[in-house]
Design an enzyme around this catalytic site. Structure first.
Site, PDB file in Angstrom:
ATOM      1  N   ASP A  80       0.367  -1.537  -0.484  1.00 45.25           N
ATOM      2  CA  ASP A  80       0.203  -0.469   0.205  1.00 45.25           C
ATOM      3  C   ASP A  80       0.944   1.925  -0.484  1.00 45.25           C
ATOM      4  O   ASP A  80       0.166   2.781  -0.564  1.00 45.25           O
ATOM      5  CB  ASP A  80      -0.805  -0.156   1.550  1.00 45.25           C
ATOM      6  CG  ASP A  80      -1.942  -0.798   1.206  1.00 45.25           C
ATOM      7  OD1 ASP A  80      -2.850  -1.311   0.183  1.00 45.25           O
ATOM      8  OD2 ASP A  80      -1.657  -2.517   1.813  1.00 45.25           O
ATOM      9  N   HIS A 105      -7.078  -3.223  -1.919  1.00 43.53           N
ATOM     10  CA  HIS A 105      -7.161  -2.901  -0.529  1.00 43.53           C
ATOM     11  C   HIS A 105      -7.458  -0.933  -0.738  1.00 43.53           C
ATOM     12  O   HIS A 105      -7.388  -0.829  -2.229  1.00 43.53           O
ATOM     13  CB  HIS A 105      -6.208  -3.026   0.442  1.00 43.53           C
ATOM     14  CG  HIS A 105      -6.352  -2.545   2.357  1.00 43.53           C
ATOM     15  ND1 HIS A 105      -7.584  -1.709   2.818  1.00 43.53           N
ATOM     16  CD2 HIS A 105      -5.178  -1.824   2.898  1.00 43.53           C
ATOM     17  CE1 HIS A 105      -7.219  -1.501   3.807  1.00 43.53           C
ATOM     18  NE2 HIS A 105      -6.313  -0.624   3.665  1.00 43.53           N
TER      19      HIS A 105
HETATM   20  P1  NAD Z   1       3.530  -8.083  -0.675  1.00 45.56           P
HETATM   21  O1  NAD Z   1       4.527  -7.628   0.053  1.00 45.56           O
HETATM   22  O2  NAD Z   1       3.329  -9.838  -0.989  1.00 45.56           O
HETATM   23  O3  NAD Z   1       3.641  -8.062  -2.365  1.00 45.56           O
HETATM   24  C1  NAD Z   1       4.084  -6.643  -2.689  1.00 45.56           C
HETATM   25  C2  NAD Z   1       4.816  -6.600  -4.058  1.00 45.56           C
HETATM   26  O4  NAD Z   1       5.306  -5.842  -5.435  1.00 45.56           O
HETATM   27  C3  NAD Z   1       5.562  -7.550  -4.222  1.00 45.56           C
HETATM   28  O5  NAD Z   1       6.182  -8.675  -5.592  1.00 45.56           O
HETATM   29  C4  NAD Z   1       7.472  -6.631  -4.406  1.00 45.56           C
HETATM   30  O6  NAD Z   1       8.115  -7.125  -5.288  1.00 45.56           O
HETATM   31  C5  NAD Z   1       6.319  -5.970  -5.471  1.00 45.56           C
HETATM   32  N1  NAD Z   1       6.592  -4.140  -5.389  1.00 45.56           N
HETATM   33  C6  NAD Z   1       7.147  -3.532  -3.840  1.00 45.56           C
HETATM   34  N2  NAD Z   1       8.050  -2.285  -4.517  1.00 45.56           N
HETATM   35  C7  NAD Z   1       7.276  -2.465  -6.030  1.00 45.56           C
HETATM   36  C8  NAD Z   1       7.288  -1.335  -6.131  1.00 45.56           C
HETATM   37  N3  NAD Z   1       7.903  -0.192  -5.711  1.00 45.56           N
HETATM   38  N4  NAD Z   1       7.143  -0.990  -7.682  1.00 45.56           N
HETATM   39  C9  NAD Z   1       6.462  -2.361  -8.600  1.00 45.56           C
HETATM   40  N5  NAD Z   1       6.459  -3.859  -7.729  1.00 45.56           N
HETATM   41  C10 NAD Z   1       6.653  -3.927  -6.667  1.00 45.56           C
HETATM   42  O7  NAD Z   1       2.291  -7.281  -0.797  1.00 45.56           O
HETATM   43  P2  NAD Z   1       0.432  -7.906  -0.343  1.00 45.56           P
HETATM   44  O8  NAD Z   1       0.351  -8.207   0.719  1.00 45.56           O
HETATM   45  O9  NAD Z   1       0.214  -8.556  -1.748  1.00 45.56           O
HETATM   46  O10 NAD Z   1      -1.067  -6.419  -0.566  1.00 45.56           O
HETATM   47  C11 NAD Z   1      -0.851  -6.231  -1.984  1.00 45.56           C
HETATM   48  C12 NAD Z   1      -2.529  -5.572  -2.088  1.00 45.56           C
HETATM   49  O11 NAD Z   1      -2.636  -6.390  -1.584  1.00 45.56           O
HETATM   50  C13 NAD Z   1      -1.868  -4.753  -0.976  1.00 45.56           C
HETATM   51  O12 NAD Z   1      -3.324  -3.505  -0.885  1.00 45.56           O
HETATM   52  C14 NAD Z   1      -3.439  -5.423   0.112  1.00 45.56           C
HETATM   53  O13 NAD Z   1      -3.482  -4.505   1.520  1.00 45.56           O
HETATM   54  C15 NAD Z   1      -3.783  -5.517   0.001  1.00 45.56           C
HETATM   55  N6  NAD Z   1      -4.688  -7.120   0.583  1.00 45.56           N
HETATM   56  C16 NAD Z   1      -3.667  -8.136   1.001  1.00 45.56           C
HETATM   57  C17 NAD Z   1      -3.867  -9.394   2.134  1.00 45.56           C
HETATM   58  C18 NAD Z   1      -2.836 -10.244   2.665  1.00 45.56           C
HETATM   59  O14 NAD Z   1      -2.755 -10.957   2.988  1.00 45.56           O
HETATM   60  N7  NAD Z   1      -1.036 -10.193   2.098  1.00 45.56           N
HETATM   61  C19 NAD Z   1      -4.936  -9.437   1.815  1.00 45.56           C
HETATM   62  C20 NAD Z   1      -5.691  -8.133   1.534  1.00 45.56           C
HETATM   63  C21 NAD Z   1      -5.749  -7.402   1.033  1.00 45.56           C
END
Ligand code: NAD
Ligand code: MG
Length: 336
Positions: A80, A105
């Site tokens: 985020d 989210h």
């Molecule tokens: P994460 O941190 O697991 O993954 C992030 C990904 O983005 C990674 O592949 C990383 O390499 C890439 N990344 C990071 N910085 C970057 C950049 N500057 N440019 C391009 N790519 C980049 O994230 P997540 O937990 O999957 O969260 C993603 C979204 O899903 C968020 O909005 C979060 O609120 C939402 N969400 C997460 C969960 C959960 O269980 N983790 C559940 C529901 C919703």
């Protein structure tokens, strides 16, 4: 009772979907979409460590700008706190005029950090589970429940598009609930602050400290106030509070029902209302955004302090003991 949607029209996803990020949610969405027959590309930073695993899974990976160009739908599944920067730099300038933008989210859209142009549908599909579960359950023929919402309906079909995406990643199999970006964001922040993370951890730590300060052994305090919580939560997860209370002793149940409300008293409820108010009026979001802009000084200091608390060394010691002698059994492996 909220309306539950179980299906979506996958024909609505006939164009290409760009999944930005290949982390917890990103990998699950990309793979589930592909297995549902959707044309997917993953968008990552040049040099991202996720690049190789995504390609090894058989997905096409390109830079964020390249993946966004020509995509019908762009799923922003980045952390985020980086979304605003990546959106402004790589997404917005390359977005097709009628492309939809999807989030898992609502934070950035709800608090005005990301404002897609009026021509774009802005939708949310938020699986109610971590990404690895979203993938695992999908592969097993099941699904994770999901929340679906529309912030901007440019096409007139934004909600149906969200349902289609939700169905394609398997949320339809478990049920999709309609919500709004405001409701999802505010309830999510409140839940993690007041109950799931903040409230529960502070409660466990206060219980631990109370026993240790009174002269009880830290290991016993850890077991009672922290480790055993998993057993109780598993019972609640299985069958609710009543089912949990059926499984504990009458002594525990009497203590629970008479003393619980003494711990979580009116003062705590008033504090909870204040936290919710700070979330709703945007002051928590402003604080968080400023913290992010300053390079996270407070988060870094608090993390360091938390890691030095005796609960951490006592916990580590007990987990090691459990590994050697099985004292705590399977429930010792909470931090997998
Ligand atoms: P994460 O941190 O697991 O993954 C992030 C990904 O983005 C990674 O592949 C990383 O390499 C890439 N990344 C990071 N910085 C970057 C950049 N500057 N440019 C391009 N790519 C980049 O994230 P997540 O937990 O999957 O969260 C993603 C979204 O899903 C968020 O909005 C979060 O609120 C939402 N969400 C997460 C969960 C959960 O269980 N983790 C559940 C529901 C919703
Ligand atoms: Mg949450």
């Amino acid at each position: 009772m909220a309306t539950v949607y179980r299906d979506g029209n996958l024909d609505l996803l006939s164009g290409r979907v760009a999944v930005l990020g290949y982390g917890s949610q990103g990998h699950a969405h990309a793979l589930n979409l592909r297995d549902s027959g959707v044309d997917v590309e993953v968008g990552l930073r040049e040099g991202s460590p996720s690049w190789a695993p995504a390609e090894e899974a058989g997905l096409t990976v390109r830079t964020v700008s390249e993946a966004v160009r020509g995509a019908q739908l762009v799923a922003v599944l980045l952390p985020d706190h980086v979304q605003k920067g990546v959106y402004e730099r790589d997404v917005a300038p390359n977005l097709e005029p009628d492309a939809a933008v999807l989030f898992a989210h609502g934070f950035n859209v709800h608090f005005g950090q990301i404002r897609p142009e009026p021509g774009h549908d802005v939708i949310m599909v938020a699986p109610k589970g971590p990404g690895h579960r979203v993938r695992q359950l999908f592969e097993a023929g099941a699904g994770t429940p999901g929340l679906v919402a529309v912030a901007q309906d440019a096409s007139g079909g934004a909600f149906d598009l969200a349902l289609a995406y939700g169905a394609a990643i398997g949320c339809g199999r478990a049920g999709m609930l309609e919500t709004t970006f405001a409701e999802e964001t505010e309830s999510d922040l409140f839940g993690e602050q007041a109950v799931l993370c903040g409230g529960v951890c502070a409660l466990m730590q206060a219980g631990f400290e109370t026993l240790v300060d009174a002269g009880y052994q830290p290991e016993i305090a850890y077991y009672e106030c922290i480790n055993e919580l998993k057993l109780i939560v598993d019972l609640i997860y299985e069958g609710g509070f009543t089912h949990m209370r059926d499984s504990i002793s009458d002594v525990a149940e009497y203590g629970d029902l008479t003393r619980g409300p003494v711990v979580v008293d009116e003062h705590v409820r008033t504090t909870m209302k204040r936290l919710l108010e700070d979330i709703r009026n945007g002051s928590f979001a402003r604080e968080l955004i400023a913290e992010e802009e300053d390079g996270r000084p407070r988060l870094t200091a608090l993390r360091r302090m938390a890691a030095r608390h005796p609960v951490e060394s006592v916990g580590a010691e007990l987990r090691e003991l459990a590994g050697r002698e099985g004292l705590l059994g399977a429930e010792a492996h909470v931090r997998s």
